[in-house]
Motif scaffolding. Sequence first.
Motif, PDB file in Angstrom:
ATOM      1  N   GLY A  58      10.188  -8.291  12.137  1.00 26.01           N
ATOM      2  CA  GLY A  58       9.555  -7.491  10.393  1.00 26.01           C
ATOM      3  C   GLY A  58       8.867  -6.413  10.144  1.00 26.01           C
ATOM      4  O   GLY A  58       9.756  -5.671  10.407  1.00 26.01           O
ATOM      5  N   HIS A  59       8.581  -6.071   8.954  1.00 26.63           N
ATOM      6  CA  HIS A  59       7.979  -5.139   8.585  1.00 26.63           C
ATOM      7  C   HIS A  59       6.491  -4.964   7.838  1.00 26.63           C
ATOM      8  O   HIS A  59       6.428  -5.916   7.398  1.00 26.63           O
ATOM      9  CB  HIS A  59       9.034  -5.279   7.348  1.00 26.63           C
ATOM     10  CG  HIS A  59       9.489  -5.611   5.863  1.00 26.63           C
ATOM     11  ND1 HIS A  59       8.254  -5.312   4.965  1.00 26.63           N
ATOM     12  CD2 HIS A  59       9.558  -6.779   5.438  1.00 26.63           C
ATOM     13  CE1 HIS A  59       8.300  -6.247   3.974  1.00 26.63           C
ATOM     14  NE2 HIS A  59       9.428  -7.200   4.703  1.00 26.63           N
ATOM     15  N   TYR A  60       6.076  -3.719   8.317  1.00 25.55           N
ATOM     16  CA  TYR A  60       5.023  -3.364   7.944  1.00 25.55           C
ATOM     17  C   TYR A  60       4.767  -2.796   6.237  1.00 25.55           C
ATOM     18  O   TYR A  60       3.552  -2.855   6.077  1.00 25.55           O
ATOM     19  CB  TYR A  60       4.444  -2.768   9.011  1.00 25.55           C
ATOM     20  CG  TYR A  60       4.811  -1.549   9.084  1.00 25.55           C
ATOM     21  CD1 TYR A  60       3.610  -0.858   8.651  1.00 25.55           C
ATOM     22  CD2 TYR A  60       5.463  -1.520  11.097  1.00 25.55           C
ATOM     23  CE1 TYR A  60       4.797   0.642   9.143  1.00 25.55           C
ATOM     24  CE2 TYR A  60       5.667  -0.080  10.318  1.00 25.55           C
ATOM     25  CZ  TYR A  60       5.766   1.160   9.966  1.00 25.55           C
ATOM     26  OH  TYR A  60       6.607   2.207  10.051  1.00 25.55           O
ATOM     27  N   VAL A  91       2.479 -11.837   1.469  1.00 24.40           N
ATOM     28  CA  VAL A  91       3.004 -12.654   2.575  1.00 24.40           C
ATOM     29  C   VAL A  91       4.803 -11.946   2.169  1.00 24.40           C
ATOM     30  O   VAL A  91       5.155 -12.277   3.699  1.00 24.40           O
ATOM     31  CB  VAL A  91       3.906 -13.556   1.343  1.00 24.40           C
ATOM     32  CG1 VAL A  91       4.664 -13.091  -0.185  1.00 24.40           C
ATOM     33  CG2 VAL A  91       4.520 -14.695   1.856  1.00 24.40           C
ATOM     34  N   ASP A  92       4.455 -10.283   1.854  1.00 25.20           N
ATOM     35  CA  ASP A  92       5.873 -10.008   2.630  1.00 25.20           C
ATOM     36  C   ASP A  92       5.525  -8.255   2.646  1.00 25.20           C
ATOM     37  O   ASP A  92       5.349  -7.106   2.126  1.00 25.20           O
ATOM     38  CB  ASP A  92       6.475  -9.823   0.819  1.00 25.20           C
ATOM     39  CG  ASP A  92       8.114  -8.875   0.838  1.00 25.20           C
ATOM     40  OD1 ASP A  92       8.883  -8.545   1.754  1.00 25.20           O
ATOM     41  OD2 ASP A  92       8.780  -8.752  -0.093  1.00 25.20           O
ATOM     42  N   ASP A  93       5.333  -8.687   4.286  1.00 24.74           N
ATOM     43  CA  ASP A  93       5.974  -9.742   5.245  1.00 24.74           C
ATOM     44  C   ASP A  93       4.438  -9.166   6.699  1.00 24.74           C
ATOM     45  O   ASP A  93       4.893 -10.092   7.475  1.00 24.74           O
ATOM     46  CB  ASP A  93       7.131  -8.816   6.070  1.00 24.74           C
ATOM     47  CG  ASP A  93       7.712  -9.821   6.643  1.00 24.74           C
ATOM     48  OD1 ASP A  93       7.452 -11.103   6.713  1.00 24.74           O
ATOM     49  OD2 ASP A  93       7.815  -9.184   7.488  1.00 24.74           O
ATOM     50  N   LYS A  94       3.643  -8.672   5.725  1.00 22.45           N
ATOM     51  CA  LYS A  94       2.784  -8.547   6.972  1.00 22.45           C
ATOM     52  C   LYS A  94       1.895  -9.547   7.398  1.00 22.45           C
ATOM     53  O   LYS A  94       1.591  -9.918   8.497  1.00 22.45           O
ATOM     54  CB  LYS A  94       1.098  -7.350   6.229  1.00 22.45           C
ATOM     55  CG  LYS A  94       1.878  -6.023   5.462  1.00 22.45           C
ATOM     56  CD  LYS A  94       0.313  -5.734   5.324  1.00 22.45           C
ATOM     57  CE  LYS A  94       0.395  -3.430   4.931  1.00 22.45           C
ATOM     58  NZ  LYS A  94       0.118  -2.801   4.954  1.00 22.45           N
ATOM     59  N   GLU A 125      10.276   0.418   6.774  1.00 20.40           N
ATOM     60  CA  GLU A 125      11.307   0.801   5.692  1.00 20.40           C
ATOM     61  C   GLU A 125      12.362  -0.397   4.947  1.00 20.40           C
ATOM     62  O   GLU A 125      13.056  -0.089   4.861  1.00 20.40           O
ATOM     63  CB  GLU A 125      12.477   1.948   6.380  1.00 20.40           C
ATOM     64  CG  GLU A 125      11.578   2.831   6.730  1.00 20.40           C
ATOM     65  CD  GLU A 125      12.615   4.191   6.894  1.00 20.40           C
ATOM     66  OE1 GLU A 125      13.326   4.139   8.171  1.00 20.40           O
ATOM     67  OE2 GLU A 125      12.333   5.609   6.840  1.00 20.40           O
ATOM     68  N   GLU A 126      11.909  -1.382   5.576  1.00 25.24           N
ATOM     69  CA  GLU A 126      12.544  -2.790   5.363  1.00 25.24           C
ATOM     70  C   GLU A 126      12.893  -1.935   2.981  1.00 25.24           C
ATOM     71  O   GLU A 126      13.760  -3.317   2.882  1.00 25.24           O
ATOM     72  CB  GLU A 126      12.495  -3.898   5.235  1.00 25.24           C
ATOM     73  CG  GLU A 126      13.277  -5.063   4.836  1.00 25.24           C
ATOM     74  CD  GLU A 126      13.322  -5.804   3.480  1.00 25.24           C
ATOM     75  OE1 GLU A 126      14.188  -6.328   3.345  1.00 25.24           O
ATOM     76  OE2 GLU A 126      12.159  -5.334   3.181  1.00 25.24           O
ATOM     77  N   GLU A 127      11.411  -1.962   2.494  1.00 26.86           N
ATOM     78  CA  GLU A 127      11.107  -1.755   1.113  1.00 26.86           C
ATOM     79  C   GLU A 127      12.375  -1.019   0.572  1.00 26.86           C
ATOM     80  O   GLU A 127      12.204  -0.933  -0.661  1.00 26.86           O
ATOM     81  CB  GLU A 127      10.411  -1.677   0.949  1.00 26.86           C
ATOM     82  CG  GLU A 127       9.177  -3.582   1.107  1.00 26.86           C
ATOM     83  CD  GLU A 127       9.459  -4.603   0.108  1.00 26.86           C
ATOM     84  OE1 GLU A 127      10.545  -4.685  -0.265  1.00 26.86           O
ATOM     85  OE2 GLU A 127       8.744  -5.473   0.479  1.00 26.86           O
ATOM     86  N   VAL A 128      12.778   0.058   1.090  1.00 19.75           N
ATOM     87  CA  VAL A 128      13.221   1.270   1.128  1.00 19.75           C
ATOM     88  C   VAL A 128      15.039   0.948   1.475  1.00 19.75           C
ATOM     89  O   VAL A 128      15.300   2.284   1.642  1.00 19.75           O
ATOM     90  CB  VAL A 128      12.413   2.875   1.141  1.00 19.75           C
ATOM     91  CG1 VAL A 128      11.787   2.581   0.581  1.00 19.75           C
ATOM     92  CG2 VAL A 128      12.006   2.510   2.576  1.00 19.75           C
ATOM     93  N   SER A 152      10.930 -14.095   9.740  1.00 18.09           N
ATOM     94  CA  SER A 152       9.674 -14.778   8.828  1.00 18.09           C
ATOM     95  C   SER A 152       9.870 -14.156   7.737  1.00 18.09           C
ATOM     96  O   SER A 152       8.532 -13.077   8.362  1.00 18.09           O
ATOM     97  CB  SER A 152       8.377 -15.501   9.507  1.00 18.09           C
ATOM     98  OG  SER A 152       8.741 -16.492  10.317  1.00 18.09           O
ATOM     99  N   ASP A 153      10.734 -13.176   6.897  1.00 14.57           N
ATOM    100  CA  ASP A 153      10.061 -12.868   5.659  1.00 14.57           C
ATOM    101  C   ASP A 153      10.792 -13.009   4.473  1.00 14.57           C
ATOM    102  O   ASP A 153      11.412 -12.911   3.605  1.00 14.57           O
ATOM    103  CB  ASP A 153      11.035 -11.232   5.906  1.00 14.57           C
ATOM    104  CG  ASP A 153      10.953 -10.459   5.024  1.00 14.57           C
ATOM    105  OD1 ASP A 153       9.854 -10.429   4.069  1.00 14.57           O
ATOM    106  OD2 ASP A 153      11.362  -9.451   5.074  1.00 14.57           O
ATOM    107  N   SER A 154      10.889 -14.523   4.512  1.00 17.70           N
ATOM    108  CA  SER A 154      11.393 -15.165   3.364  1.00 17.70           C
ATOM    109  C   SER A 154      10.183 -16.342   2.828  1.00 17.70           C
ATOM    110  O   SER A 154       9.646 -16.760   3.364  1.00 17.70           O
ATOM    111  CB  SER A 154      12.875 -15.598   3.491  1.00 17.70           C
ATOM    112  OG  SER A 154      12.773 -16.644   5.060  1.00 17.70           O
TER     113      SER A 154
HETATM  114 MN    MN Z   1      10.422  -8.652   3.502  1.00 18.66          MN
END
Ligand code: MN
Length: 425
Positions: A58-60, A91-94, A125-128, A152-154
Amino acid sequence: MSARSEHNADTARAAEWIATSLRTAGLETEVIPTSGHPIVLGEWRRAGPDRPTVLVYGHYDVQPPEPLDLWTSPPFEPTARDGKIFARGAVDDKGQVFLHVKALEAHLRVRGRLPVNVIVLIEGEEEVGSDHLGDFVRANTERLRCEAVVISDSSMFAPGVPSILSSLRGLTYFELVVDGPASDLHSGMYGGAVVNPATALAHIIASFHDEDGHVAVPGFYDSVRQPDPDVVRQIRALDFNEERFRREVGAPALGGEARYSTLERMWLRPTCEINGLLSGYTGEGAKTVLPARAMAKVSCRLVPDQDPRAIEKLVEAHVGRVAPRGVRATVRHLHGGRPWRTDLSGLIYDAARRALAAAFHRDPVVAGEGGSIPVVADFADALRAPVLLMGFGLPGENAHAPDEWMSVENFELGMRAVATLWDTL
Ligand code: MN
Ligand code: BES
Ligand code: MN
């Protein structure tokens, strides 16, 4: 906010926070620095070598919260209203990461052990574009070796309808800059004699599509692999109402590539989208100016087997061909991610179908997804493990937008589904 370096200390604090919750849950936890934002790794490997090992990803990090005045409550003060938790990252994604942590904690508190070996990898760094995670995964394949990756990121297809994703689109994101005269010019004194960069940019981006909404960049579709007819059939069978969807997004009409349905356009077809435009005078009233520069942010969503860099090269060549004389057009790469597709066969998917059905009291549907999670293709290649995308967001959740929310009910059912998944597996 991974995109904003002025918030690096906050991003680091988020990494420490999630590390502490993993430690509290009972996992051995490490915060691993990268040349970008840190990676948080939690491990619990005492189930024994005869039990499967799963990797939860997941991503923080989150997207910036602006525009702030459109939030009903402050983005970084989680607030519960109407069965929803509102906050940036809810929800995205914490929120979805946290339900995994709590499901692990529940197992460990109640039974003192987990039925499977678990690695939890939460990145910042998922969002970048996950620039440093691919290298980390490739350099640590032994440590990250697992039978399945669970993410779980959807979102679910609809409320009450648990969903397993069969594909993600890839992405190439770039900036297109058009430079003209050395500085802004008086649009009366010079207009007509000097090529206008804003007009040139409009000309270039208008050439990205043809009349039928196909991407008109030569070669763009060459490496597109046709989707599995079975998946297409399942997508066509979903209970999807185009008019309801139109009302939800609030657009006067839907539009896109001719001869494809809305779900096919979003999940199965590649696109080219303008994400932002900037040029000249945009303040109050009129200012007569011929801008020296115009800029667009552009993203292409990709499907198997399109390669992000190869597509960017095609766009760059196309821009070079169509840019009018008298301006300089340059394409600057920002980030990218490869597309991903699975046939949903194997143990992890069977276990997920059963766990989701147990938690939600109905069988999950197979859905696609238009968004991207860049590291998924790296997991699939480098770890040779199946990737299960089982998210608990809902349509309208406002991811990346003001008033992002996560359903409290889904948080609880998601936790149950995940806890059950480990038992089922
Ligand atoms: Mn996400
Ligand atoms: N979680 C999303 C992607 C997503 C959304 C997957 C909905 C499945 C369903 C992810 O955090 C995201 O926003 N990704 C970016 C990636 C980009 C910034 C490299 C995206 O898709 O724009
Ligand atoms: Mn996101």
